[in-house]
Design an enzyme around this catalytic site. Sequence first.
Site, PDB file in Angstrom:
ATOM      1  N   ASP A  73       0.862  -1.060   0.088  1.00 47.89           N
ATOM      2  CA  ASP A  73      -0.064  -0.012   0.092  1.00 47.89           C
ATOM      3  C   ASP A  73       0.998   1.061   0.109  1.00 47.89           C
ATOM      4  OD1 ASP A  73      -1.508   2.374   0.699  1.00 47.89           O
ATOM      5  OD2 ASP A  73      -2.792   1.131   1.929  1.00 47.89           O
ATOM      6  N   HIS A  74       1.231   1.842  -1.194  1.00 51.03           N
ATOM      7  CA  HIS A  74       2.276   2.987  -1.310  1.00 51.03           C
ATOM      8  C   HIS A  74       2.136   3.947  -0.180  1.00 51.03           C
ATOM      9  CE1 HIS A  74      -0.431   4.596  -4.475  1.00 51.03           C
ATOM     10  NE2 HIS A  74      -0.039   5.718  -4.118  1.00 51.03           N
TER      11      HIS A  74
ATOM     12  N   HIS B  65      -6.000   2.645   1.386  1.00 53.73           N
ATOM     13  CA  HIS B  65      -5.079   3.571   1.759  1.00 53.73           C
ATOM     14  C   HIS B  65      -5.647   4.597   3.027  1.00 53.73           C
ATOM     15  CE1 HIS B  65      -3.003   2.976  -1.903  1.00 53.73           C
ATOM     16  NE2 HIS B  65      -3.729   3.881  -2.877  1.00 53.73           N
TER      17      HIS B  65
END
Length: 496
Positions: free
Chosen positions: A179-180, A242
């Site tokens: 999950d950047h 996110h």
Amino acid sequence: MNNMNPKSLIVIFGATGDLAKRKLFPSIYKLYQKGKLTEEFAVVGVARRPLSHEEFRSYVRQSVEDSTSQELKSDTFISHFYYHSLDVTSTASYQELKSLLERLDEAYNVPGNRIFYLAMAPEFFGTITAHLKSEGLTATNGWKRLVIEKPFGHDLKTAQQLNQEIRKAFSEKEIFRIDHYLGKEMVQNIEVIRFANAIFEPLWNNRFIANIQITSSETLGVEDRGRYYDHSGALRDMVQNHMLQMVALLAMEPPIKLTTDEIRSEKVKVLRALRPIAHDEVEQYFVRGQYGKGIVKGKEVVGYREENNVDPNSNTETFVAGKLMIDNFRWAGVPFYIRTGKRMTEKSTKIVVQFKDVPMNLYYRTSETISPNLLVIHIQPDEGITLHLNAKKSGETMKTTPIKLDYCNNCIDGINTPEAYEKLLYDCMRGDATNFTHWDEVAASWSFIDPISEVWENTKAADFPNYEAGSMGPKAADELLKKDGFYWWPIHYNGL
């Protein structure tokens, strides 16, 4: 395990795709440039199209030069890249890849350490991992790790099926779900702001906090992702991963130690404490939106339904606002508001913590209104924190004025914050899974999101499109807060 210069072979499936080109190759280059990778590593690009090693290397060179805006003077870095054209269903193709990896193990003195990065459509995940195991690519003397991108499933049921498939070849400890957002500097800073400051941690609860708001807005539309996005929508694309990850970091209890397992364990407790939303309550807690045409940065843009590969009667949401309640001792009664959308006024991700008013405010008699204390955590494009306080205006009267204490992380010349992917790739090489998503987090997130998806998919939104491109979303998102006596900060965007 946590050696600073990890040796490994990185196998990137989907190496000719957008993610590899824009993020992965430049991130590997930066790690190399900073000395975090020694010469003992190699990258194997895997994709369908037939390319020679040389053609692939010039593709990688182009990607690195585009991202750094500089010419690569030496070929040393590029020489670590190799290519294998793969038919994902062909056993022979995996056998060829296996012998290439074995040759590279020897050439680069890598003791069988392998990262398999699946930068491609999730429908291939199961097929690829099954073949990696059956053809012996995971049977090495070193460690093996699987990195996968979102979406992890389309709902809880498909996520469970996908998880069962990949767990046949990799254990939970070997699966790194990216999950950047968790690689972003200021998201990682949330824990530090909370747990390393005596002025915040004692106030971080329902006695002192009125509400917490998380906004992630984009100015872009769906660009060339129309087909994927129309099937997914903002709830699955942004909220399930996110946004809920940021809620978990903001709301979790202090872990007993800063270890991967302890931090994850506290995040999972938050996600389990989210008040479930029944089908008939969705409208009360959540707002969906879809952009129509409008003006973004002075240019006219089309509405979502006019975008390429989007159904002209699409019911897919490009905006979500929601009110989340966490039913535990620390947060009972404090709303967490989230909103995210495409084609909004600005590109920005920020968290606003609004503190409660002072019990008996002596200054209400002298000033018309008094601003609440706010702690704002800026995640992108600015990185930093701002604290909004009240001070006396200069002069004879006792009127107050809001002042700001500002710290900006990326305003100082010379500080170049590492790209999220750079940090996450390095974490993965070192075996640190703290900033990756555990299966328990994925399952808890889907359990919360699914009832909302079900209602929206089965009810046509009568008012779509309901916000202009270039605005901050539909009016109903303002109403969601107004009925609780709050506003989105900063207020001026919504003309309040």
